[in-house]
Design a protein around this motif. Sequence first.
Motif, PDB file in Angstrom:
ATOM      1  N   LEU A 117       0.717  -1.385   0.020  1.00 39.69           N
ATOM      2  CA  LEU A 117      -0.097   0.048  -0.030  1.00 39.69           C
ATOM      3  C   LEU A 117       0.764   1.138   0.161  1.00 39.69           C
ATOM      4  O   LEU A 117       0.615   2.279  -0.816  1.00 39.69           O
ATOM      5  CB  LEU A 117      -0.998  -0.034   1.258  1.00 39.69           C
ATOM      6  N   ASN A 118       2.047   1.444   0.616  1.00 41.13           N
ATOM      7  CA  ASN A 118       2.658   2.543   0.714  1.00 41.13           C
ATOM      8  C   ASN A 118       3.733   2.442   0.024  1.00 41.13           C
ATOM      9  O   ASN A 118       5.075   2.179   0.467  1.00 41.13           O
ATOM     10  CB  ASN A 118       3.055   2.462   2.316  1.00 41.13           C
ATOM     11  N   GLU A 146      -0.348   2.240  12.266  1.00 41.51           N
ATOM     12  CA  GLU A 146       0.722   1.505  12.550  1.00 41.51           C
ATOM     13  C   GLU A 146       2.034   1.773  11.720  1.00 41.51           C
ATOM     14  O   GLU A 146       3.430   2.012  12.465  1.00 41.51           O
ATOM     15  CB  GLU A 146       0.655  -0.270  12.349  1.00 41.51           C
ATOM     16  N   ALA A 147       1.681   2.462  10.577  1.00 37.40           N
ATOM     17  CA  ALA A 147       2.759   2.911   9.672  1.00 37.40           C
ATOM     18  C   ALA A 147       3.388   4.193  10.269  1.00 37.40           C
ATOM     19  O   ALA A 147       4.385   4.652   9.985  1.00 37.40           O
ATOM     20  CB  ALA A 147       2.348   3.068   8.564  1.00 37.40           C
ATOM     21  N   LEU A 201      10.462   3.342   8.288  1.00 36.63           N
ATOM     22  CA  LEU A 201      10.345   1.984   8.685  1.00 36.63           C
ATOM     23  C   LEU A 201      10.062   1.143   7.244  1.00 36.63           C
ATOM     24  O   LEU A 201       9.218   1.218   6.458  1.00 36.63           O
ATOM     25  CB  LEU A 201       9.071   1.601   9.471  1.00 36.63           C
ATOM     26  N   SER A 202      10.903  -0.144   7.100  1.00 41.23           N
ATOM     27  CA  SER A 202      10.845  -0.671   5.902  1.00 41.23           C
ATOM     28  C   SER A 202       9.624  -1.677   5.573  1.00 41.23           C
ATOM     29  O   SER A 202       9.306  -1.936   4.494  1.00 41.23           O
ATOM     30  CB  SER A 202      12.205  -1.434   5.658  1.00 41.23           C
ATOM     31  N   GLY A 253      15.333   7.569   2.878  1.00 44.60           N
ATOM     32  CA  GLY A 253      14.682   7.011   3.829  1.00 44.60           C
ATOM     33  C   GLY A 253      15.123   7.638   5.280  1.00 44.60           C
ATOM     34  O   GLY A 253      14.904   6.979   6.349  1.00 44.60           O
ATOM     35  N   GLY A 254      16.155   8.296   5.145  1.00 46.52           N
ATOM     36  CA  GLY A 254      16.778   8.844   6.489  1.00 46.52           C
ATOM     37  C   GLY A 254      16.017  10.250   6.996  1.00 46.52           C
ATOM     38  O   GLY A 254      15.505  10.956   6.205  1.00 46.52           O
ATOM     39  N   LEU A 255      15.848   9.982   8.276  1.00 47.73           N
ATOM     40  CA  LEU A 255      15.073  11.291   8.928  1.00 47.73           C
ATOM     41  C   LEU A 255      16.013  12.727   8.689  1.00 47.73           C
ATOM     42  O   LEU A 255      17.130  12.611   8.867  1.00 47.73           O
ATOM     43  CB  LEU A 255      14.880  11.339  10.476  1.00 47.73           C
TER      44      LEU A 255
END
Length: 414
Positions: free
Chosen positions: A244-245, A372-373, A407-408, A278-280
Amino acid sequence: MGYVDGEAGLGAWRYRRTRDPMLLLIDESTEGQEYGMVIPEKRNRMMKNRKRDATVASLVNLATGSWDAQVVTELLGVDAMQVYEDITNEALGKIWTWKGILPRVRTFLWRAIHGALPTAAWLHARIRDINPVCKRCRAENEYLMHLFYYCPVSQATWQAAGLTLNVDDLPLNFTKTLLTVTQTMDERQTVNYCNLLWEVWKARNREVFEGKKTQPLGILKQAKSMEQAVTTPSSNLTRTRVILNRIPRGAKTILIDASWEPSNKTGTTAVMVFDEQGGLLEALSQAMVTNDSFQAEAIALLQALQYVESNSTHTSRCPYVIFSDCKTLVQTVNQQCVDELPSWKARQTIAQCIVIWEQVLHTTSLYHTRREALTQPHLLANGIRKANSGSTGMELVRELGIDLQLLSQFFVFQ
């Protein structure tokens, strides 16, 4: 005698002034039972300039759908307004903390508490040509309390579920009834009760709009299947969420969430921006006074859109993907329509979101995702509300030990 013009949260009431100094409240949901209320002399004098037989519509600001505070204060006293607000805030706080309830059921309860479910009486108050009588039993007007508790079809469902509700002992208001019935229930019983309310509503809609009747045992079966969906192993759900994401390669990801405390109406927002790997990249947080949790979610989205706007230039237009767990908010902004919102108090904030959305639409996408994501912004929003250190943003992220990587198990780059 004036006719009932909607429930507006306190039950199906009409009122008229009798001999001084009394106000007579007539409850339509209990076949016209009358309740006398003593009015202080000062407010009684104010009433003499109003129509002798009035309707509930005169207590409500029809433009906003909320109680007209000045009129209600004059007629009933400020205590009546305070009681209503306290009950509503308590119920709103509980439905978001009850565990195991599906998001669609929470949204349904939220709409019911705000008096925004389109029952026949609700529609009749807005379109007089619509018949307010319940189409299932054809005995009484279809208010919330009748739909879920007084209608013989609904009563048969509660009896089949082993929950005997004495309608004579129930409060006259849906919100108060929800709090009263769940007060003695454990977590699992509360979830089943809320699921049954949802299935009763769906069964009613099927019968009214499709002509399909659902027997009480069928309603119970559907409610139990919802419970099984909640208890499905998380490993199975995880594989679904990854699909979904999906995030386009080269796009930055923004996760947003909000937390709301009904006791003091304090809302906190969290906006977390992740780079193309994907890093903050950045964390934004804020605490403010909000009217409800929906407005807090809207403010979080506004902050995210303002971030996108301020970081988008003519020479560098990096695509952004924003994720929120508030489905109503996502649909409203994507459709650019605020007319059907369950909470009128958030309309102004969402209108600001839409203005910015129109400017960044070519580089930005907004999607709904499962709660939850959004574990990271959820922890940050709650951390701001509970933290005493005064830290915000990236500082608080490190103090709380929140993961600095997207979150992978919920998001994949494609």
